[in-house]
Design a protein around this motif. Structure first.
Motif, mmCIF file in Angstrom:
data_model
loop_
_atom_site.group_PDB
_atom_site.id
_atom_site.type_symbol
_atom_site.label_atom_id
_atom_site.label_comp_id
_atom_site.label_asym_id
_atom_site.label_seq_id
_atom_site.Cartn_x
_atom_site.Cartn_y
_atom_site.Cartn_z
ATOM 1 N N ASP A 94 0.831 -1.199 0.000
ATOM 2 C CA ASP A 94 0.000 0.000 0.000
ATOM 3 C C ASP A 94 0.869 1.253 0.000
ATOM 4 O O ASP A 94 1.975 1.259 0.553
ATOM 5 C CB ASP A 94 -0.902 0.034 1.244
ATOM 6 C CG ASP A 94 -1.941 -1.063 1.257
ATOM 7 O OD1 ASP A 94 -2.303 -1.557 0.170
ATOM 8 O OD2 ASP A 94 -2.381 -1.437 2.362
ATOM 9 N N ILE A 95 0.365 2.315 -0.590
ATOM 10 C CA ILE A 95 1.060 3.599 -0.515
ATOM 11 C C ILE A 95 1.173 3.954 0.963
ATOM 12 O O ILE A 95 0.202 3.884 1.711
ATOM 13 C CB ILE A 95 0.291 4.706 -1.282
ATOM 14 C CG1 ILE A 95 0.109 4.312 -2.751
ATOM 15 C CG2 ILE A 95 0.985 6.051 -1.124
ATOM 16 C CD1 ILE A 95 1.398 4.077 -3.513
ATOM 17 N N GLY A 96 2.352 4.307 1.381
ATOM 18 C CA GLY A 96 2.592 4.574 2.799
ATOM 19 C C GLY A 96 2.919 3.320 3.590
ATOM 20 O O GLY A 96 3.187 3.395 4.781
ATOM 21 N N GLY A 97 2.889 2.169 2.914
ATOM 22 C CA GLY A 97 3.254 0.927 3.589
ATOM 23 C C GLY A 97 4.699 0.990 4.052
ATOM 24 O O GLY A 97 5.525 1.713 3.484
ATOM 25 N N HIS A 98 4.997 0.268 5.084
ATOM 26 C CA HIS A 98 6.333 0.346 5.674
ATOM 27 C C HIS A 98 6.571 -0.863 6.571
ATOM 28 O O HIS A 98 5.654 -1.617 6.854
ATOM 29 C CB HIS A 98 6.466 1.622 6.501
ATOM 30 C CG HIS A 98 5.467 1.684 7.609
ATOM 31 N ND1 HIS A 98 4.179 2.115 7.411
ATOM 32 C CD2 HIS A 98 5.548 1.315 8.904
ATOM 33 C CE1 HIS A 98 3.515 2.021 8.549
ATOM 34 N NE2 HIS A 98 4.312 1.539 9.468
ATOM 35 N N HIS A 99 7.787 -1.001 6.996
ATOM 36 C CA HIS A 99 8.136 -1.961 8.033
ATOM 37 C C HIS A 99 9.357 -1.423 8.755
ATOM 38 O O HIS A 99 10.067 -0.560 8.256
ATOM 39 C CB HIS A 99 8.385 -3.359 7.466
ATOM 40 C CG HIS A 99 9.617 -3.476 6.645
ATOM 41 N ND1 HIS A 99 9.657 -3.142 5.308
ATOM 42 C CD2 HIS A 99 10.867 -3.897 6.961
ATOM 43 C CE1 HIS A 99 10.870 -3.345 4.842
ATOM 44 N NE2 HIS A 99 11.630 -3.804 5.825
ATOM 45 N N VAL A 100 9.593 -1.937 9.942
ATOM 46 C CA VAL A 100 10.762 -1.570 10.729
ATOM 47 C C VAL A 100 11.631 -2.810 10.826
ATOM 48 O O VAL A 100 11.172 -3.865 11.274
ATOM 49 C CB VAL A 100 10.355 -1.081 12.146
ATOM 50 C CG1 VAL A 100 11.576 -0.887 13.018
ATOM 51 C CG2 VAL A 100 9.545 0.206 12.042
ATOM 52 N N ALA A 101 12.877 -2.704 10.378
ATOM 53 C CA ALA A 101 13.799 -3.835 10.396
ATOM 54 C C ALA A 101 14.720 -3.741 11.601
ATOM 55 O O ALA A 101 15.279 -2.675 11.892
ATOM 56 C CB ALA A 101 14.613 -3.869 9.103
ATOM 57 N N ILE A 102 14.870 -4.862 12.277
ATOM 58 C CA ILE A 102 15.716 -4.952 13.470
ATOM 59 C C ILE A 102 16.805 -5.973 13.203
ATOM 60 O O ILE A 102 16.520 -7.118 12.859
ATOM 61 C CB ILE A 102 14.876 -5.369 14.694
ATOM 62 C CG1 ILE A 102 13.801 -4.309 14.971
ATOM 63 C CG2 ILE A 102 15.762 -5.593 15.906
ATOM 64 C CD1 ILE A 102 12.792 -4.720 16.027
ATOM 65 N N TYR A 103 18.050 -5.553 13.351
ATOM 66 C CA TYR A 103 19.169 -6.461 13.151
ATOM 67 C C TYR A 103 19.362 -7.316 14.394
ATOM 68 O O TYR A 103 19.342 -6.812 15.516
ATOM 69 C CB TYR A 103 20.472 -5.694 12.864
ATOM 70 C CG TYR A 103 21.610 -6.650 12.579
ATOM 71 C CD1 TYR A 103 21.840 -7.083 11.287
ATOM 72 C CD2 TYR A 103 22.396 -7.153 13.605
ATOM 73 C CE1 TYR A 103 22.839 -8.003 11.016
ATOM 74 C CE2 TYR A 103 23.401 -8.076 13.348
ATOM 75 C CZ TYR A 103 23.615 -8.493 12.050
ATOM 76 O OH TYR A 103 24.598 -9.401 11.789
ATOM 77 N N VAL A 104 19.567 -8.626 14.179
ATOM 78 C CA VAL A 104 19.864 -9.555 15.272
ATOM 79 C C VAL A 104 21.077 -10.395 14.887
ATOM 80 O O VAL A 104 21.330 -10.647 13.708
ATOM 81 C CB VAL A 104 18.656 -10.481 15.597
ATOM 82 C CG1 VAL A 104 17.475 -9.676 16.136
ATOM 83 C CG2 VAL A 104 18.229 -11.291 14.376
ATOM 84 N N ASP A 105 21.828 -10.825 15.882
ATOM 85 C CA ASP A 105 23.006 -11.659 15.628
ATOM 86 C C ASP A 105 22.620 -13.076 15.227
ATOM 87 O O ASP A 105 23.266 -13.677 14.375
ATOM 88 C CB ASP A 105 23.906 -11.709 16.869
ATOM 89 C CG ASP A 105 24.560 -10.367 17.162
ATOM 90 O OD1 ASP A 105 24.906 -9.649 16.204
ATOM 91 O OD2 ASP A 105 24.722 -10.046 18.352
ATOM 92 N N SER A 152 19.568 -10.496 9.578
ATOM 93 C CA SER A 152 20.863 -10.880 10.115
ATOM 94 C C SER A 152 21.832 -11.170 8.971
ATOM 95 O O SER A 152 21.461 -11.799 7.978
ATOM 96 C CB SER A 152 20.719 -12.117 11.005
ATOM 97 O OG SER A 152 21.931 -12.402 11.658
ATOM 98 N N TYR A 153 23.053 -10.677 9.115
ATOM 99 C CA TYR A 153 24.123 -10.961 8.150
ATOM 100 C C TYR A 153 25.456 -10.931 8.898
ATOM 101 O O TYR A 153 26.292 -10.059 8.696
ATOM 102 C CB TYR A 153 24.107 -9.981 6.966
ATOM 103 C CG TYR A 153 23.823 -8.544 7.331
ATOM 104 C CD1 TYR A 153 24.856 -7.644 7.583
ATOM 105 C CD2 TYR A 153 22.509 -8.086 7.422
ATOM 106 C CE1 TYR A 153 24.591 -6.322 7.921
ATOM 107 C CE2 TYR A 153 22.238 -6.770 7.759
ATOM 108 C CZ TYR A 153 23.283 -5.892 8.006
ATOM 109 O OH TYR A 153 23.005 -4.584 8.343
ATOM 110 N N PRO A 154 25.655 -11.912 9.789
ATOM 111 C CA PRO A 154 26.824 -11.912 10.667
ATOM 112 C C PRO A 154 28.164 -11.941 9.932
ATOM 113 O O PRO A 154 29.173 -11.469 10.461
ATOM 114 C CB PRO A 154 26.637 -13.154 11.536
ATOM 115 C CG PRO A 154 25.648 -13.996 10.818
ATOM 116 C CD PRO A 154 24.799 -13.073 10.002
ATOM 117 N N ASP A 155 28.192 -12.462 8.707
ATOM 118 C CA ASP A 155 29.437 -12.480 7.929
ATOM 119 C C ASP A 155 29.425 -11.439 6.816
ATOM 120 O O ASP A 155 30.213 -11.513 5.878
ATOM 121 C CB ASP A 155 29.656 -13.882 7.346
ATOM 122 C CG ASP A 155 29.835 -14.920 8.443
ATOM 123 O OD1 ASP A 155 30.531 -14.625 9.440
ATOM 124 O OD2 ASP A 155 29.248 -16.012 8.322
ATOM 125 N N GLY A 156 28.525 -10.480 6.908
ATOM 126 C CA GLY A 156 28.412 -9.432 5.896
ATOM 127 C C GLY A 156 27.558 -9.861 4.718
ATOM 128 O O GLY A 156 27.121 -11.007 4.619
#
Length: 167
Positions: A94-105, A152-156
């Motif tokens: 949707d227009i204005g749709g979004h999410h919040v991404a949280i990095y985890v190990d 998550s991208y522990p090795d880049g």
């Protein structure tokens, strides 16, 4: 030339239907630190709310609370009461749709934690390809339906190792 004086991301704000429920989720499940709350704010005799916040002129910001994640990222979470208020969160499409991404190990441990707390996780973790190879991610929903993502991208990621290849 970009925005003069820009330094960094400061905070993200979003509105929830029940700030007490959101506080429990953000603190008890996601591990955020509660900072403080403000409000209520209203303007019964002017259009200040519409002019400054682009909400209905008689909207009431019942309360807004601030949380910190990982020692850096600040979340400003609002509870509004407003005429003509929409109550269905937008989807990503949707227009204005979004999410919040949280990095985890450890993505698998984080997913298990969410499921143990009854959080709706959308599918199984996905391994990215191309520029994001090395990354895994999965979406989940807050109790009020807002979309969040664990990443998550522990090795880049591939573009971290060879940025010139992806430009």
């Amino acid at each position: 030339m970009g925005l003069p004086g820009v330094r960094r991301f400061d905070h993200v704000g979003f509105t929830v239907p029940d700030l007490d429920e959101a506080s429990r989720f953000l603190v008890d499940v996601l591990g955020m630190e509660y900072l403080y709350s403000l409000g209520p704010f209203r303007s019964d005799d002017t259009d200040w709310m519409a002019e400054h916040l682009d909400v209905h002129p008689r909207a009431v910001m019942v309360r807004n609370s601030f949380f910190r994640l990982g020692g850096h990222t600040v979340f400003e979470v609002f509870h509004y009461s407003a005429p003509e208020q929409r109550t269905i969160p937008p989807r990503n499409s949707d227009i204005g749709g979004h999410h919040v991404a949280i990095y985890v190990d450890d993505l698998d441990a984080a997913v298990s934690h969410l499921r143990a707390h009854g959080v709706r996780v959308l599918g199984e973790p996905t391994a990215s390809r191309g520029a994001n190879e090395g990354q895994r991610w999965v979406y989940f929903l807050a109790p009020w339906g807002m979309q969040f993502e664990l990443v998550s991208y522990p090795d880049g990621r591939a573009y971290d190792r060879d940025p010139g290849r992806w430009r």
